[in-house]
Every structure is written in C-alpha cells, then in structure tokens.
Write an enzyme that holds these catalytic residues in place. Structure first.
Site, short mmCIF file in Angstrom:
data_model
loop_
_atom_site.label_atom_id
_atom_site.label_comp_id
_atom_site.label_asym_id
_atom_site.label_seq_id
_atom_site.Cartn_x
_atom_site.Cartn_y
_atom_site.Cartn_z
N LYS A 137 0.93 -1.17 -0.20
CA LYS A 137 -0.03 -0.01 0.13
C LYS A 137 0.85 1.23 0.07
O LYS A 137 1.82 1.17 0.57
CB LYS A 137 -0.93 -0.21 1.25
CG LYS A 137 -1.78 1.01 1.34
CD LYS A 137 -2.85 0.79 2.37
CE LYS A 137 -4.15 1.90 2.54
NZ LYS A 137 -4.95 1.91 3.85
N SER A 185 -9.79 2.38 2.64
CA SER A 185 -9.04 3.00 1.57
C SER A 185 -7.96 1.85 0.95
O SER A 185 -7.54 2.51 0.05
CB SER A 185 -8.21 3.74 2.58
OG SER A 185 -7.31 3.28 3.69
N SER A 209 -10.22 -0.02 6.75
CA SER A 209 -9.63 -0.13 5.38
C SER A 209 -9.03 -1.08 4.92
O SER A 209 -8.73 -1.27 3.76
CB SER A 209 -8.73 1.06 5.56
OG SER A 209 -9.25 2.21 5.03
N1 GLN Z 1 -13.30 4.71 5.72
C1 GLN Z 1 -12.86 5.34 7.13
C2 GLN Z 1 -12.49 6.60 6.86
O1 GLN Z 1 -12.59 7.15 5.87
C3 GLN Z 1 -11.70 4.44 7.48
C4 GLN Z 1 -10.50 4.60 6.64
C5 GLN Z 1 -9.46 3.77 7.06
O2 GLN Z 1 -9.55 2.84 7.68
N2 GLN Z 1 -8.27 4.08 6.79
O3 GLN Z 1 -11.92 7.37 7.75
#
Ligand code: GLN
Length: 495
Positions: free
Chosen positions: A78, A158, A182
C-alpha cells in the site's frame, strides 16, 4: 506458466521449497499480470527491476535451505508505507516526488524475510475514504462486476488497490492499513481475507500517519492461512514505535486447526440495522449456523454503545488527522505551490495545502481543527473520547462473560458503483464503516472473511472480532468459517 500469480502464498511457499518453481518465475508472472491490468489502476508505482533483483536473491537464499515462509513471495505494498527510494505518496498530491530515505518497520520485516515488492498500491488519499475515489491517482477498480452489468464498481477503501490486486491475482498478497475499516471493508468488497490486528501488534513506524491511536497495518490475502503467514512476519515489537507491544508473537499458522468446539461466539443485537439488505442479514444467519455446526456455542450479546461509534470515530479520527497532517507545509516534503511576487510564508503554506490536499482531506482537517478548538474541545473531542471508553468497556464486558469472538457482517452492502456516492452527503460514505470502526476504537483484532455472493454475483464478507492479542485464536475461528463457507468464486476476467 502465467497461472503462477494465481497461487496462494502457502502454495507458492511449498512449491519454492520443493524447487518446483522459482521466485523469479513467480515474480515475472505477477509482473505480466500487472502489465495486463492497467484498467484496474491498482498498482500506482511499479518496481519491476527491484522485484526481479529481490526475487533472484530469494532464489539463492532458498537454494541455501531454511528460508523464511515469505522468502521469494511477490507482494504489493500500500502506498501508505514508506519504502526506501521508492515513491511513497499516501495517494496525495502533497507528497508528489517524495522518496523516503528509510523503510517502514513492517515492510523492512517483510523484505528481511525475503518477500519481493512488485510496487506500490492505490488507496484513498491519506487513507481517508471507503471507495478509493479520493486518490490523487484516480480510483482503483474492483475486478468483480455484477452479473449482466458492466458498471465499474469500487474495490472499497481505503486499501482499494491492495484489495483489487489480490482479488485479480496480480500479486500473492498485499499490505493494507486499517483506521476504521480500511482492510476489512475492501476485503469484503473483493472476496478476499483481511485482518486488522490488535492495536500495537504491528509497528506504525514508517507508515504515513492518519489517526495514530487507531491506525494498524495488516495483511490482505487470498485465504485465512495466507493471512496467518503474512501477519507473522509483519508484527512484533519495535522500539521505534512507543505504542508497539513487547509481546511474543505466536506461530499463527500453527494455530489453524479448524477446531472451534466449545468456543462461545457472540451475536451483538445492535449490529442489526434498519434498512440493512436482507441478503446481509441472511448471510449473517448462515455464518451463525456454520459456526454452530462446527461445534461453537452461539450466544446473543449486547454492545449497547455501538450506535455512538461512528460519530465518535468521525470526531477522533479527523482530530488526530488534523494534527498529523500539519507537517505537510511545502517545506519538508513533496509538493510546494508556485508563489506570486510578495507572497510570504503564510501564503506559501496556504497555497501549498490548498493545492496539495484533496477535498476529503481538507474536510477532515477542518472538522478536526474545529473539534479540537478551545471553544468546542469539551463538547466534541473530550466527549468522543469518553464514548470511546464506553465502547471499549462494552467489549470488555462480553469477553469477561466468556465470549471468545463476535460475529457480525463486515459491511452494510456489497460493492457499490464508482461515482454513485459522489453527490451524496459525505455521511452516506461514512456509513460504510458502521460495523468496523468499533473494533478500531476498542483496539481489538478483527478479520473479514468472504462468505457468499449476493443475488447479483458480488462477494459479501463476515467479520469476526476477537479478544486483544488473540489473533491466533481469531484466525482459527475465521479458518473454521472459511472451511464451512467454502467460498471459491473468482471474478470473471474482463480487464
Ligand atoms: N473509511 C474510513 C475513513 O474514511 C476508514 C479509513 C481507514 O480505515 N483508513 O476514515
């Protein structure tokens, strides 16, 4: 053999050890799969030369005997992980051109064990999002499509690039990070496995920070065994991260017996949401039956503060983000705006940050700054911290009553269409995290396992939440669920 990229990590490991395949051949197969998959936009920086160099070193090491499990295994990383000398942008324009001088602890451990890096994977900007649409590189695309429908779907976020790459067999496994879901939500949207370990299990050193009290790295893989193998190498104590736990790391793979007889699995009533699709409800019921048939005891439980988790998360995460992102000022890293005559340092900061951060990141910085401001700190930030304690206590209470793991849906829906939410209220997007954020707020391990397909042929996942530091036990329950669900579907290749 072009099918080599379809291997699981465990299969490739065994074939490498037997001498049936080389890491160079595995790596070449992945590189060619990646070249053929530009339509998925999963890999945003490719590192073929480095990959082949690492692969040939791995082959030498394997030939010497006693190589670690991940030696020679091609992985995707990532873009949130700092990788030495390789662009690491957190999918943000503000980090354009940034090549770290150092390696994150997690990737350092993976490469130290002989893993091969194919490149960096797409994601939401600074890991803020649930659809990969906030990325400066443009969104990654889900390799799955609905039956009889060519709508391009989100791979989730994400860690959307990681999910898409693993599901489309571009790599054998990938790293992800999870601040509010995410790893687990994109895993569920793409029919793969993802585990967020206990907070403190994996070092955060060298991972671009979003919300430091919630962020954790974890593996995204083709099955539970692969998650166990990868997690073993990713975690462990790191003196460079003061929140990293100094605890022994058990052999997670050795704990996968599939025997869950006598385990108590909690079903939290608060996770039954109004308007939840009946297919998700049905999958959850099936999951419960599968675990019962495997010998577990199913117990109805209550986690009464669940409904406050999403609002608390969307106060705490932006608050921490606004502080963490203050370092991007046009001086130390990446992008700097072109200045006009007469501009001073304030204009330089303002223009750089306005150009460098996308709209979602700006929204979070503003919300975070607001909830931390003198007049509102008690009303929002402090209250959210107290709510967080209550949520954590809900879990402690059920674990004290003997519950071993908690079964919930992973997401409130299957993958949705790209662009479908772009005009919606941002809160609609935040609702994706309704089943996952509680786990980050409480610091617990959570795993998403693909368990079925919906009526339109899209994968759906179930989530298991475990006791702190008991990832081995949690993965074993996930393994039993995986065996019972028998999910083997793959996306049809259209890219
Ligand atoms: N979708 C969540 C956010 O936008 C979690 C993102 C994540 O876990 N990095 O904060």
């Amino acid at each position: 053999m072009s099918d080599l990229s379809k291997l699981k990590i465990s299969e490739a490991r065994d074939a490498l050890r037997k001498g049936d395949v080389t890491s160079v051949a595995l790596t070449e197969a992945c590189l060619s799969a990646i070249e053929g998959a530009n339509a998925l936009n999963a890999f945003v920086h490719k590192t073929p030369d480095l990959a082949l160099e690492q692969a040939s070193a791995a082959d030498t090491r394997i030939a010497g005997g006693a190589a670690p499990d991940l030696c020679g295994i091609p992985l995707g990383i990532k873009d949130l992980f700092c990788t030495k000398g390789v662009p690491s942008q957190a999918a943000s324009r503000i980090l354009q051109g940034f090549k770290p001088e150092y390696e994150s602890t997690v990737t350092g451990q993976l490469f130290g064990a002989g893993a091969v890096m194919l490149g960096k994977l797409n994601m939401d900007e600074f890991a803020m999002g649930s659809s990969n649409e906030t990325s400066t590189y443009g969104n990654a695309v889900n390799p799955w499509r609905r039956d009889n429908d060519e709508t391009a779907l989100t791979p989730g976020g994400s860690s959307g690039g990681s999910a898409s790459a693993v599901a489309a067999d571009l790599c054998l496994g990938a790293t992800g990070t999870d601040t509010g879901g995410s790893i687990r939500q994109p895993a569920a949207f793409t029919g793969i496995t993802g585990i967020k370990p206990t907070y403190g299990r994996c070092s955060r050193w060298g991972i671009v920070a979003f919300a430091s009290s919630l962020d954790q790295a974890g593996p995204m893989t083709k099955d539970v065994r692969d998650a166990a193998i990868m997690l073993n190498t990713m975690c462990g104590h790191d003196p460079k991260d003061s929140t990293s736990a100094d605890l022994p790391v058990p052999d997670f793979e050795a704990m996968l017996t599939g025997d869950i007889r006598g385990k108590k699995i909690g079903i939290p009533r608060e996770y039954r949401m109004d308007g939840m699709p009946d297919e998700i409800e049905a999958l959850w019921t099936q999951g419960r039956e599968m675990l019962r048939d495997a010998g577990a005891e199913i117990v109805d439980i209550s986690l009464p503060h669940t409904k406050y988790a999403l609002p608390a998360y969307y106060v705490i995460a932006p608050a921490e983000a606004s502080s963490n992102l203050a370092r991007y000022d046009g001086v130390r890293y990446g992008h700097r705006a072109t200045l006009s005559h007469g501009d001073g340092i304030t204009e330089m900061y303002e223009k750089t940050r306005a150009e460098g951060f996308g709209p979602e990141v700006q929204r979070r910085v503003m919300v975070g700054t607001y909830v931390l401001s003198a007049g509102f700190y008690d009303a929002y930030y402090n209250r959210a911290r107290k709510v967080r304690t209550l949520i954590k206590r809900d879990f402690e209470n059920v674990f004290a009553d003997g519950i071993d793991a908690i079964l919930t849906p992973a997401t409130p829906s299957a993958a949705f269409g790209l662009g479908e939410m772009s005009h919606a209220d941002p809160v609609q997007m935040y609702l994706n995290d309704v089943f996952t954020v509680t786990v980050n707020l409480a610091g617990l391990p959570g795993v998403s396992v693909p368990a079925g397909l919906d009526r339109q042929g899209l994968p759906l996942g179930l989530q298991l939440i475990g006791r702190p530091w008991e990832e081995g036990d949690l993965l074993n329950t996930a393994y039993a669920l995986e065996q019972a669900a028998g999910f083997v579907a793959k996306p049809g290749k259209w890219w």
